[in-house]
Design a protein around this motif. Structure first.
Motif, PDB file in Angstrom:
ATOM      1  N   ALA A 186      -0.264  -8.758  -3.813  1.00  0.00           N
ATOM      2  CA  ALA A 186       0.609  -9.909  -4.062  1.00  0.00           C
ATOM      3  C   ALA A 186       1.125 -10.531  -2.780  1.00  0.00           C
ATOM      4  CB  ALA A 186       1.781  -9.487  -4.939  1.00  0.00           C
ATOM      5  N   TYR A 187       0.990  -9.832  -1.661  1.00  0.00           N
ATOM      6  CA  TYR A 187       1.577 -10.285  -0.400  1.00  0.00           C
ATOM      7  C   TYR A 187       0.531 -10.520   0.687  1.00  0.00           C
ATOM      8  CZ  TYR A 187       5.597  -8.693  -2.980  1.00  0.00           C
ATOM      9  OH  TYR A 187       6.533  -8.503  -3.976  1.00  0.00           O
ATOM     10  N   GLY A 188      -0.704 -10.804   0.254  1.00  0.00           N
ATOM     11  CA  GLY A 188      -1.748 -11.149   1.209  1.00  0.00           C
ATOM     12  C   GLY A 188      -2.340  -9.972   1.949  1.00  0.00           C
ATOM     13  N   GLU A 189      -2.183  -8.772   1.417  1.00  0.00           N
ATOM     14  CA  GLU A 189      -2.718  -7.579   2.079  1.00  0.00           C
ATOM     15  C   GLU A 189      -4.044  -7.159   1.425  1.00  0.00           C
ATOM     16  OE1 GLU A 189      -1.632  -6.468   4.841  1.00  0.00           O
ATOM     17  OE2 GLU A 189       0.271  -7.536   4.974  1.00  0.00           O
ATOM     18  N   ASN A 190      -4.044  -6.098   0.633  1.00  0.00           N
ATOM     19  CA  ASN A 190      -5.289  -5.580   0.057  1.00  0.00           C
ATOM     20  C   ASN A 190      -5.166  -5.336  -1.440  1.00  0.00           C
ATOM     21  OD1 ASN A 190      -6.605  -5.096   2.723  1.00  0.00           O
ATOM     22  ND2 ASN A 190      -5.018  -3.541   2.924  1.00  0.00           N
ATOM     23  N   LEU A 191      -6.291  -5.438  -2.119  1.00  0.00           N
ATOM     24  CA  LEU A 191      -6.430  -4.840  -3.445  1.00  0.00           C
ATOM     25  C   LEU A 191      -7.147  -3.522  -3.222  1.00  0.00           C
ATOM     26  CD1 LEU A 191      -6.147  -5.022  -6.544  1.00  0.00           C
ATOM     27  CD2 LEU A 191      -8.439  -6.041  -6.592  1.00  0.00           C
ATOM     28  N   GLY A 192      -6.515  -2.431  -3.637  1.00  0.00           N
ATOM     29  CA  GLY A 192      -7.108  -1.110  -3.457  1.00  0.00           C
ATOM     30  C   GLY A 192      -7.607  -0.549  -4.768  1.00  0.00           C
ATOM     31  N   CYS A 193      -8.653   0.248  -4.699  1.00  0.00           N
ATOM     32  CA  CYS A 193      -9.216   0.888  -5.885  1.00  0.00           C
ATOM     33  C   CYS A 193      -9.640   2.302  -5.502  1.00  0.00           C
ATOM     34  CB  CYS A 193     -10.415   0.092  -6.396  1.00  0.00           C
ATOM     35  SG  CYS A 193     -11.181   0.737  -7.901  1.00  0.00           S
ATOM     36  N   TYR A 249     -11.517  -1.270  -0.788  1.00  0.00           N
ATOM     37  CA  TYR A 249     -10.536  -2.304  -0.492  1.00  0.00           C
ATOM     38  C   TYR A 249     -11.169  -3.692  -0.461  1.00  0.00           C
ATOM     39  CZ  TYR A 249      -7.691   1.668   0.895  1.00  0.00           C
ATOM     40  OH  TYR A 249      -7.016   2.860   0.897  1.00  0.00           O
ATOM     41  N   ILE A 250     -10.413  -4.655  -0.978  1.00  0.00           N
ATOM     42  CA  ILE A 250     -10.745  -6.059  -0.814  1.00  0.00           C
ATOM     43  C   ILE A 250      -9.554  -6.710  -0.129  1.00  0.00           C
ATOM     44  CG2 ILE A 250     -11.169  -8.269  -1.971  1.00  0.00           C
ATOM     45  CD1 ILE A 250     -13.544  -6.404  -2.206  1.00  0.00           C
ATOM     46  N   LYS A 251      -9.811  -7.368   0.983  1.00  0.00           N
ATOM     47  CA  LYS A 251      -8.732  -8.066   1.710  1.00  0.00           C
ATOM     48  C   LYS A 251      -8.415  -9.373   1.004  1.00  0.00           C
ATOM     49  CE  LYS A 251      -5.897  -8.845   5.140  1.00  0.00           C
ATOM     50  NZ  LYS A 251      -4.652  -8.061   5.274  1.00  0.00           N
ATOM     51  N   ILE A 275     -14.870   7.072 -12.892  1.00  0.00           N
ATOM     52  CA  ILE A 275     -13.525   6.702 -13.337  1.00  0.00           C
ATOM     53  C   ILE A 275     -12.775   6.096 -12.156  1.00  0.00           C
ATOM     54  CG2 ILE A 275     -11.394   7.475 -14.426  1.00  0.00           C
ATOM     55  CD1 ILE A 275     -13.865   7.950 -16.150  1.00  0.00           C
ATOM     56  N   TYR A 276     -12.284   4.875 -12.344  1.00  0.00           N
ATOM     57  CA  TYR A 276     -11.589   4.146 -11.276  1.00  0.00           C
ATOM     58  C   TYR A 276     -10.164   3.825 -11.707  1.00  0.00           C
ATOM     59  CZ  TYR A 276     -16.318   3.219  -9.499  1.00  0.00           C
ATOM     60  OH  TYR A 276     -17.607   3.343  -9.021  1.00  0.00           O
ATOM     61  N   VAL A 277      -9.271   3.701 -10.713  1.00  0.00           N
ATOM     62  CA  VAL A 277      -7.917   3.216 -10.954  1.00  0.00           C
ATOM     63  C   VAL A 277      -7.572   2.165  -9.903  1.00  0.00           C
ATOM     64  CG1 VAL A 277      -6.978   5.246 -12.132  1.00  0.00           C
ATOM     65  CG2 VAL A 277      -6.944   5.166  -9.638  1.00  0.00           C
ATOM     66  N   LEU A 278      -6.881   1.122 -10.350  1.00  0.00           N
ATOM     67  CA  LEU A 278      -6.296   0.151  -9.428  1.00  0.00           C
ATOM     68  C   LEU A 278      -5.025  -0.392 -10.062  1.00  0.00           C
ATOM     69  CD1 LEU A 278      -6.998  -2.864 -10.671  1.00  0.00           C
ATOM     70  CD2 LEU A 278      -9.143  -2.557  -9.459  1.00  0.00           C
ATOM     71  N   SER A 279      -4.281  -1.174  -9.312  1.00  0.00           N
ATOM     72  CA  SER A 279      -2.974  -1.611  -9.797  1.00  0.00           C
ATOM     73  C   SER A 279      -2.561  -2.901  -9.119  1.00  0.00           C
ATOM     74  CB  SER A 279      -1.937  -0.519  -9.510  1.00  0.00           C
ATOM     75  OG  SER A 279      -0.671  -0.869 -10.023  1.00  0.00           O
ATOM     76  N   ASP A 280      -1.611  -3.608  -9.747  1.00  0.00           N
ATOM     77  CA  ASP A 280      -0.916  -4.736  -9.127  1.00  0.00           C
ATOM     78  C   ASP A 280      -1.876  -5.804  -8.599  1.00  0.00           C
ATOM     79  OD1 ASP A 280       2.257  -3.937  -8.706  1.00  0.00           O
ATOM     80  OD2 ASP A 280       0.927  -2.205  -8.908  1.00  0.00           O
ATOM     81  N   ILE A 281      -2.671  -6.351  -9.518  1.00  0.00           N
ATOM     82  CA  ILE A 281      -3.608  -7.428  -9.159  1.00  0.00           C
ATOM     83  C   ILE A 281      -2.861  -8.737  -8.939  1.00  0.00           C
ATOM     84  CG2 ILE A 281      -5.716  -8.631  -9.838  1.00  0.00           C
ATOM     85  CD1 ILE A 281      -6.180  -6.319 -11.880  1.00  0.00           C
ATOM     86  N   HIS A 282      -1.803  -8.952  -9.682  1.00  0.00           N
ATOM     87  CA  HIS A 282      -0.923 -10.121  -9.541  1.00  0.00           C
ATOM     88  C   HIS A 282      -1.679 -11.448  -9.468  1.00  0.00           C
ATOM     89  CE1 HIS A 282       2.994  -8.300  -9.549  1.00  0.00           C
ATOM     90  NE2 HIS A 282       2.612  -7.386  -8.671  1.00  0.00           N
ATOM     91  N   ALA A 294     -10.164 -11.433  -5.882  1.00  0.00           N
ATOM     92  CA  ALA A 294     -10.183 -10.070  -5.348  1.00  0.00           C
ATOM     93  C   ALA A 294     -10.617  -9.077  -6.422  1.00  0.00           C
ATOM     94  CB  ALA A 294      -8.807  -9.700  -4.800  1.00  0.00           C
ATOM     95  N   PHE A 295     -10.151  -9.290  -7.653  1.00  0.00           N
ATOM     96  CA  PHE A 295     -10.486  -8.368  -8.736  1.00  0.00           C
ATOM     97  C   PHE A 295     -11.989  -8.370  -9.003  1.00  0.00           C
ATOM     98  CE2 PHE A 295     -11.122  -7.677 -13.361  1.00  0.00           C
ATOM     99  CZ  PHE A 295     -10.702  -6.364 -13.432  1.00  0.00           C
TER     100      PHE A 295
END
Length: 234
Positions: free
Chosen positions: A214-221, A231-233, A4-11, A16-17
């Protein structure tokens, strides 16, 4: 065992997704909860909505950006400029490029997104919600169900700085973790280090997972079975 995974704010960051799905080796046996804000700011929000809509093992929750999109498309004129100011222009242009029937299916999908989900993984209970809850109005699921959508989609300081006494952990997005250094006044030192790195940040029955995609940082999961972070940068 189902993961089971959660992530948020892919924008709208589809690269990255899809890289994240590869990184976690996401399979048809697993489940992914996406806690809002798939659209706006990045280029591929509608593309991502359409993809997620077709996946039986992905659950999307409402985010404030999906809500702004809905309000604008429902001709609530007061929201049009707010949505555009918050990066909705690219989403609107993409949506308008689709045939009318596809636009309507997309809007209908968004209209029916849940505001929160309560789930249990490995004997631990989690509340998934885009922004947070108004603790002063209660913490039971019945009380959360009675909260207005603007609270669940937009709240910040009041949630971050309240004492939680609930039997569950709240997992939320909405606020990039780096901004917690400004909004949350009593972050423990370890949490401050997590936030400063735009990593998943944990404190006092809370897990913040908007890592600044959304600000050039990371997508976290986060994998809830074992609490492993990915993390994906951007």
């Amino acid at each position: 065992m189902q993961k089971i995974y959660v992530l948020s704010d892919i924008h709208g960051q589809s690269r990255a997704f899809f890289e994240m799905l590869e990184k976690i080796q996401f399979s048809s046996e697993d489940k992914l909860y996406i806690i809002g804000d798939v659209v706006d700011r990045g280029p591929d929000g509608i593309k991502l909505l359409e993809y997620i809509r077709g996946q039986k093992n992905m659950v999307l929750l409402m985010g404030n950006h999906e809500d702004m999109m809905l309000r604008t498309m429902n001709d609530e004129e007061s929201w049009y400029e707010t949505w555009l100011f918050n990066g909705g222009g690219v989403t609107l242009a993409s949506l308008m490029s689709f045939p009318k029937e596809e636009q309507e299916r997309c809007i209908e999908f968004v209209k029916n997104l849940p505001l929160y989900r309560m789930i249990s993984v490995e004997g631990k209970q989690y509340l998934l919600v885009h922004a947070g809850i108004d603790v002063s109005r209660g913490e039971s699921e019945e009380q959360i169900a009675a909260m207005d959508r603007d609270t669940l989609l937009w709240i910040r300081r009041e949630f971050f700085n309240a004492k939680l006494s609930c039997p569950y952990t709240v997992i939320f997005g909405h606020t990039p973790t780096g901004a917690l250094l400004y909004y949350a006044k009593d972050l423990p030192e370890e949490s401050r280090e997590q936030a400063a790195a735009f990593h998943i940040t944990r404190w006092d029955r809370r897990i913040a997972i908007d890592c600044g995609c959304a600000y050039g940082e990371n997508l976290g999961c986060l994998r809830l079975n074992d609490q492993k972070e990915f993390y994906i940068k951007i």
